[in-house]
Design a protein around this motif. Structure first.
Motif, PDB file in Angstrom:
ATOM      1  N   SER A 118       0.806  -1.223   0.000  1.00 10.44           N
ATOM      2  CA  SER A 118       0.000   0.000   0.000  1.00 10.44           C
ATOM      3  C   SER A 118       0.833   1.262   0.000  1.00 10.44           C
ATOM      4  O   SER A 118       0.495   2.232  -0.669  1.00 10.44           O
ATOM      5  CB  SER A 118      -0.936  -0.014   1.207  1.00 10.44           C
ATOM      6  N   GLU A 119       1.905   1.287   0.767  1.00 11.38           N
ATOM      7  CA  GLU A 119       2.726   2.503   0.879  1.00 11.38           C
ATOM      8  C   GLU A 119       4.193   2.125   0.951  1.00 11.38           C
ATOM      9  O   GLU A 119       4.559   1.118   1.553  1.00 11.38           O
ATOM     10  CB  GLU A 119       2.374   3.292   2.144  1.00 11.38           C
ATOM     11  N   ILE A 120       5.011   2.957   0.342  1.00 10.00           N
ATOM     12  CA  ILE A 120       6.455   2.876   0.505  1.00 10.00           C
ATOM     13  C   ILE A 120       6.957   4.306   0.367  1.00 10.00           C
ATOM     14  O   ILE A 120       6.681   4.973  -0.628  1.00 10.00           O
ATOM     15  CB  ILE A 120       7.122   1.917  -0.501  1.00 10.00           C
ATOM     16  N   MET A 121       7.598   4.801   1.428  1.00 10.46           N
ATOM     17  CA  MET A 121       8.036   6.196   1.410  1.00 10.46           C
ATOM     18  C   MET A 121       9.376   6.343   2.115  1.00 10.46           C
ATOM     19  O   MET A 121       9.645   5.652   3.099  1.00 10.46           O
ATOM     20  CB  MET A 121       6.978   7.111   2.025  1.00 10.46           C
ATOM     21  N   VAL A 122      10.170   7.256   1.576  1.00  5.24           N
ATOM     22  CA  VAL A 122      11.497   7.538   2.111  1.00  5.24           C
ATOM     23  C   VAL A 122      11.577   9.032   2.394  1.00  5.24           C
ATOM     24  O   VAL A 122      11.247   9.855   1.528  1.00  5.24           O
ATOM     25  CB  VAL A 122      12.588   7.131   1.098  1.00  5.24           C
ATOM     26  N   CYS A 123      12.024   9.388   3.572  1.00  8.40           N
ATOM     27  CA  CYS A 123      12.201  10.799   3.929  1.00  8.40           C
ATOM     28  C   CYS A 123      13.198  11.444   2.973  1.00  8.40           C
ATOM     29  O   CYS A 123      14.195  10.821   2.599  1.00  8.40           O
ATOM     30  CB  CYS A 123      12.677  10.920   5.371  1.00  8.40           C
ATOM     31  N   THR A 124      12.907  12.673   2.589  1.00  5.43           N
ATOM     32  CA  THR A 124      13.693  13.330   1.535  1.00  5.43           C
ATOM     33  C   THR A 124      15.200  13.327   1.809  1.00  5.43           C
ATOM     34  O   THR A 124      15.985  13.202   0.877  1.00  5.43           O
ATOM     35  CB  THR A 124      13.210  14.777   1.305  1.00  5.43           C
ATOM     36  N   GLU A 125      15.605  13.434   3.064  1.00  8.08           N
ATOM     37  CA  GLU A 125      17.040  13.474   3.347  1.00  8.08           C
ATOM     38  C   GLU A 125      17.731  12.129   3.138  1.00  8.08           C
ATOM     39  O   GLU A 125      18.962  12.044   3.169  1.00  8.08           O
ATOM     40  CB  GLU A 125      17.310  14.004   4.771  1.00  8.08           C
ATOM     41  N   PHE A 126      16.950  11.069   2.887  1.00  9.53           N
ATOM     42  CA  PHE A 126      17.524   9.744   2.670  1.00  9.53           C
ATOM     43  C   PHE A 126      17.273   9.193   1.270  1.00  9.53           C
ATOM     44  O   PHE A 126      17.600   8.043   0.987  1.00  9.53           O
ATOM     45  CB  PHE A 126      16.978   8.752   3.715  1.00  9.53           C
ATOM     46  N   THR A 127      16.696   9.998   0.379  1.00 11.31           N
ATOM     47  CA  THR A 127      16.409   9.500  -0.966  1.00 11.31           C
ATOM     48  C   THR A 127      17.700   9.290  -1.762  1.00 11.31           C
ATOM     49  O   THR A 127      18.732   9.881  -1.458  1.00 11.31           O
ATOM     50  CB  THR A 127      15.479  10.465  -1.746  1.00 11.31           C
ATOM     51  N   GLY A 128      17.606   8.421  -2.753  1.00 15.53           N
ATOM     52  CA  GLY A 128      18.739   8.166  -3.628  1.00 15.53           C
ATOM     53  C   GLY A 128      19.819   7.283  -3.043  1.00 15.53           C
ATOM     54  O   GLY A 128      20.923   7.197  -3.585  1.00 15.53           O
ATOM     55  N   ARG A 129      19.509   6.583  -1.965  1.00 19.39           N
ATOM     56  CA  ARG A 129      20.516   5.738  -1.312  1.00 19.39           C
ATOM     57  C   ARG A 129      20.122   4.259  -1.275  1.00 19.39           C
ATOM     58  O   ARG A 129      20.729   3.471  -0.557  1.00 19.39           O
ATOM     59  CB  ARG A 129      20.741   6.221   0.116  1.00 19.39           C
TER      60      ARG A 129
END
Length: 192
Positions: A118-129
């Motif tokens: 249903s949901e998968i989210m990453v806090c912006t300061e941890f994106t791209g890792r």
């Protein structure tokens, strides 16, 4: 791309996830910064938390599974889902891309056929890792269902491209019953 130094996962049931509602809301707000700022009513934090409460409602939560990712002890992302039960409300609005596919056979659920991510989210300061992929693998890795499904906004090019690289494939479109919900593409991935 900065490597993640220490990544830990915490698995919670629906009841346990409800006990950390403030963390769930915080991770959402730190992940969907632009969407919230857009003013789209569907992306409003209170609307999101209303959906979370419905997903974790003890009367219907069943095998709901929540995974919180922490980087160096700080909440950095979250994902959740549940197996679709017979007569699920997930599929009624599904429009399949291939008219030759038997719709009734495709949407038939047994409780152990399809896991709805249903949901998968990453806090912006941890994106791209690589955190989103790690959370997906953590949530789906031990699932007994045959396949998984998720809904993706077709305008979210970044997420969409990643899902396709991770083995998901588009099968149709669907607009959930939630107020102000957009029309999503439906993706499927075989689990076993």
């Amino acid at each position: 791309m900065n490597a993640i130094s220490r990544l830990d996962f915490q698995h919670l049931t629906a009841a346990e996830a409800r006990q950390i509602r403030d963390t769930v809301r915080d991770v959402f707000q730190r992940s969907y910064v632009e969407a919230i700022a857009s003013g789209d009513p569907f992306e409003a934090p209170d609307e999101f938390m209303g959906r979370f409460d419905a997903y974790t409602d003890p009367a219907r939560s069943g095998d709901f599974e929540y995974v919180l990712a922490r980087v160096d002890g700080k909440p950095a992302g979250q994902t959740w889902g549940w197996p679709l039960l017979p007569n699920t409300a997930w599929w009624p609005a599904l429009v399949l891309d291939d008219p030759k596919v038997d719709r009734n056979g495709f949407i038939e659920e047994t409780g152990n056929r399809t896991f709805a991510l249903s949901e998968i989210m990453v806090c912006t300061e941890f994106t791209g890792r690589g955190l989103a992929r790690a959370m997906q693998d953590e949530l789906l890795g031990g699932r007994p269902e045959q396949r998984a499904t998720l809904l993706v906004d077709p305008a979210n090019d970044r997420a969409y491209a990643r899902y396709l690289r991770w083995g998901w494939g588009k099968v149709g479109t669907l607009r959930p019953h939630w107020p102000d919900a957009p029309n999503f593409d439906v993706l499927i991935r075989e689990l076993r």
